[in-house]
Design an enzyme around this catalytic site. Sequence first.
Site, mmCIF file in Angstrom:
data_model
loop_
_atom_site.group_PDB
_atom_site.id
_atom_site.type_symbol
_atom_site.label_atom_id
_atom_site.label_comp_id
_atom_site.label_asym_id
_atom_site.label_seq_id
_atom_site.Cartn_x
_atom_site.Cartn_y
_atom_site.Cartn_z
ATOM 1 N N SER A 65 0.828 -1.205 0.000
ATOM 2 C CA SER A 65 0.000 0.000 0.000
ATOM 3 C C SER A 65 0.874 1.272 0.000
ATOM 4 O O SER A 65 1.789 1.404 -0.805
ATOM 5 C CB SER A 65 -0.958 -0.039 1.192
ATOM 6 O OG SER A 65 -2.016 0.858 1.016
ATOM 7 N N ASP A 112 -8.286 -6.188 -5.531
ATOM 8 C CA ASP A 112 -8.036 -4.936 -4.826
ATOM 9 C C ASP A 112 -8.684 -3.782 -5.577
ATOM 10 O O ASP A 112 -8.669 -3.746 -6.813
ATOM 11 C CB ASP A 112 -6.531 -4.702 -4.711
ATOM 12 C CG ASP A 112 -6.190 -3.525 -3.813
ATOM 13 O OD1 ASP A 112 -7.060 -3.094 -3.031
ATOM 14 O OD2 ASP A 112 -5.046 -3.046 -3.878
ATOM 15 N N HIS A 143 -6.290 -6.513 -1.463
ATOM 16 C CA HIS A 143 -5.195 -5.611 -1.122
ATOM 17 C C HIS A 143 -4.102 -6.314 -0.316
ATOM 18 O O HIS A 143 -2.922 -6.100 -0.533
ATOM 19 C CB HIS A 143 -5.770 -4.434 -0.323
ATOM 20 C CG HIS A 143 -4.833 -3.295 -0.136
ATOM 21 N ND1 HIS A 143 -4.317 -2.572 -1.179
ATOM 22 C CD2 HIS A 143 -4.315 -2.733 0.996
ATOM 23 C CE1 HIS A 143 -3.530 -1.610 -0.720
ATOM 24 N NE2 HIS A 143 -3.504 -1.700 0.602
#
Length: 461
Positions: A172, A371, A430
């Site tokens: 991220s 994601d 994610h």
Amino acid sequence: MTMASRLHTPCLSHILLLQLLLLCCLFALPSYADISSGTSDGAEEWGYTDVRPGAHMFWWLYYNEKDSTPSNLPLVLWLQGGPGASGAGYGNFHEVGPLTVDLKPRSSTWLNVAHLLFVDNPVGTGFSYVVNATLLTRNNKQATTDLVTFLGKFFDSHKALHKSPFFVVAESYGGKFASELGVALKEKIDAGSLSINFRGVALGDTWISPIDFLYAWPPLLQSFSLVDEAAARNLLSYADSAESEMKVGNFLNATYIWGDMEEAVLRVTDNVDFYNMLKHDNSESLSLNAQGLSRLAARRLAVTQSADLAQVMNGPIREKLGIIPSNISWSESSGVVFNALGEDFMKDTINEVDELLAAGVNVTIYSGQLDLICCTTGTEAWVQKLKWSGLSEFLSAKRTPLYCEGDRQTQAFVKRHKNLSFYWIMNAGHMVPTDNPCMALKMLQLVTGQSSPGLRLQATF
């Protein structure tokens, strides 16, 4: 506060600084020098490193014990996102560490193939802390400087790891830290001021180019039947507004618009899960009383916080570690750290990835197909913006399917050219290691050059 009113609010950065100064009392803690501890068998070490006077970074090292010579195995530094999410907590216990949140052994731990180093970065995150809020990092460059300082001290005190192949793996927002850190490390190594075996970075579902993700969301949501054409057009207007602000240097306003766009997505999709598009979270509240960055950080915390993990970290883990100041309370993500980096949130680090590739550093990109927040199509968009000389050959290269042992279900595709690799991870959102642990571990083996996972003794607890 509406989008329009935000765009015309004067001196937002000054207001934010004032908010940070008012928080100083929250960080009125004694300053400690570097301190460390570990298990009696030497399988784990942890400690605080003073990266600046009054700024203390918490780290946690696990040794893979399949080889008596530590330098024979790679060392992986895990960088969490947020910004302000705890790697020593979330990445460790939810994703790749030796124990789960239930403090039970994780069969798919990345410790099977490498030594693991977690840090709570930037300072103010997790168990890391500052004695005064003015010491929080205000931009990614400052956070990178702290990481370089930490790593310099870490390797000075861990001579046995100097020759270990060193990889930085990020998730991220951590990808922005990793790309800038990689450049800084390469510069220091080339200058002779740092002697480590730096082998590459891996960028997992990373927030490298925020605007590319904002533009990717509407068509992706439409392809998943989560919005219709009219809603997709409306969502694109937010991306246009954010890009307009960025073009004139108003990055804080662009961050606000990102927040507005996320909330608009949640409204029209019945609260789609930004971390897995096949899920919805109808418990999420959009009616927060806070404003500005505090509102955005508070909503992010409401989505990601894990009560179970917080209880473990502030209970048995704190007791085990034995060095956490009594005034420090661990949280999965820090809204104060998020606020402090508001100006940099929408900036990209594509140039840093380009620098790494041009310098011959191995760069791995991996993306979970489900994601949304850092979606695959957005990642592919920023990759195509690279100026790297090998880009055209990379884009034309063929993808190869990957499987887990004993399973012919396709788990990933990979494309490689020279020092760039891209992994498309199936059945994952994610948090790739959580959603597809088998393929995440196999990918790490390929990235670090390990042929097969080794066994490790259970982490001491």
